[in-house]
Design an enzyme around this catalytic site. Structure first.
Site, PDB file in Angstrom:
ATOM      1  N   TYR A 147       0.844  -1.200   0.000  1.00 13.21           N
ATOM      2  CA  TYR A 147       0.000   0.000   0.000  1.00 13.21           C
ATOM      3  C   TYR A 147       0.881   1.252   0.000  1.00 13.21           C
ATOM      4  CZ  TYR A 147      -3.650   3.320   1.361  1.00 13.21           C
ATOM      5  OH  TYR A 147      -4.514   4.387   1.399  1.00 13.21           O
ATOM      6  N   LYS A 151       1.165   4.273  -2.833  1.00 13.39           N
ATOM      7  CA  LYS A 151       0.961   5.694  -2.552  1.00 13.39           C
ATOM      8  C   LYS A 151       2.212   6.516  -2.836  1.00 13.39           C
ATOM      9  CE  LYS A 151      -3.332   5.234  -1.635  1.00 13.39           C
ATOM     10  NZ  LYS A 151      -4.336   5.760  -2.608  1.00 13.39           N
TER      11      LYS A 151
END
Length: 253
Positions: A147, A151
Site C-alpha cells: 500500500y 501511494k
C-alpha cells in the site's frame, strides 16, 4: 455548472465527497465496482449519474468517461481518483496476487482513469485531477508495504503530471491523509501497531472537506489532519534518518 467524476464513490471518502459536492451544487458522477452500494448512493443524490466500473479495466474506464461527459459538452471540471484497496499485514504473509491487485487498482487504475479523462479535462479551462494520496506515501509504513509503495507511486505521478499538464491549464494534485475511519480500514483482519499507537481520528467527511478545498485552492500535495500536517512539514526540513527513527517507534510491536 461544474462537474466532478469520482471513482471509488460508493462508500467511505468517495461517498462523503459525492455528498458534499452534490450539496454544493455540482453535477456528480459516481463510479464504483460495488453495484448495490453505488445505486443506493445515486438514489440518495437524486438520481445522480453512475456506472459500475472496475478502474483496472482500461476499456471500461474510457467508455465511462465518454458516457459521463456526453451531456456535458465533452467537458470535465474535476476527476477525483479515489478508488483504492488496502491489505494490512506482514509483507511475507500476504500473497503476491494481493500485492499485485493493490498496485493494479491504486496505481494502474488511477493512471487509466486519468488518461481516459485527458481530452475532457483539456476541453475545460481550469480543470483538475485530484488523486487519493496518503501519509503512507511520504515514508514507508510497516505492515503497509505494498500500500505504501502504491501511494509513493501516486505521489510521484502527481508531481510529474502537475508539471507536464500545466501547458493544458490542468492542475494535478493529491490529498494526503493518515488513517481514516472508513470501511476499507475497519474491515482489516490484521491491526498494525501504528494504528493502535496513533489511532484513527479522521472521518471520511474530513477528507471530503480537503477535496473541496483542493478544488478551489489547488496545491500539489495537501496533507490532511493537524498531526500529519505537522509531521509532513517537519519531513520537509528534517533528515530522513530522524523520520525513520520516528516511524520505527510508532510502528514497533
Amino acid at each position: 455548472m461544474n462537474n466532478i467524476l469520482i471513482s471509488g464513490a460508493a462508500s467511505g471518502i468517495g461517498a462523503a465527497t459525492a455528498r458534499l459536492f452534490h450539496q454544493r451544487g455540482w453535477q456528480v458522477g459516481l463510479l464504483d465496482i460495488n453495484a448495490d452500494a453505488l445505486a443506493e448512493l445515486a438514489a440518495e443524490l437524486g438520481g445522480a449519474w453512475h456506472r459500475v466500473l472496475d478502474v483496472s479495466d482500461a476499456g471500461a474506464a474510457a467508455v465511462a468517461l465518454a458516457d459521463f461527459t456526453e451531456s456535458r459538452k465533452g467537458r470535465l471540471r474535476l476527476l477525483f481518483n479515489c478508488a483504492g484497496i488496502l491489505r494490512v499485514g506482514r509483507f511475507e504473509e500476504i500473497s503476491l496476487a494481493e500485492h499485485a491487485q493493490i498496485m493494479q487498482v491504486n496505481v494502474i487504475g488511477m493512471m487509466q482513469m486519468t488518461l481516459a479523462a485527458f481530452p475532457y479535462l483539456r476541453a475545460m479551462p481550469g480543470a483538475q485531477v485530484i488523486n487519493m494520496g496518503s501519509a503512507s506515501g511520504v515514508y514507508g509504513v510497516p505492515q503497509f508495504a505494498s500500500y505504501s509503495a502504491s501511494k509513493f507511486a501516486v505521489r510521484g505521478f502527481t508531481e510529474a503530471l502537475e508539471l507536464e499538464w500545466q501547458r493544458y491549464d490542468i492542475r494535478v494534485g493529491d490529498v494526503m491523509p493518515p488513517f481514516v475511519r472508513t470501511p476499507m480500514v475497519s474491515s482489516q483482519t490484521s491491526v498494525a501497531p501504528i494504528l493502535q499507537r496513533l489511532g484513527v481520528d479522521l472521518e471520511a467527511s474530513d477528507i471530503a472537506d480537503a477535496v473541496w478545498l483542493q478544488a478551489h485552492d489547488a496545491r500539489v500535495h495537501r496533507p490532511v489532519g493537524r498531526q500529519f500536517g505537522l509531521l509532513y512539514r517537519l519531513g520537509q526540513i528534517t533528515p530522513s534518518a530522524l523520520m525513520r527513527v520516528l516511524m520505527r517507534w510508532v510502528s514497533r510491536d
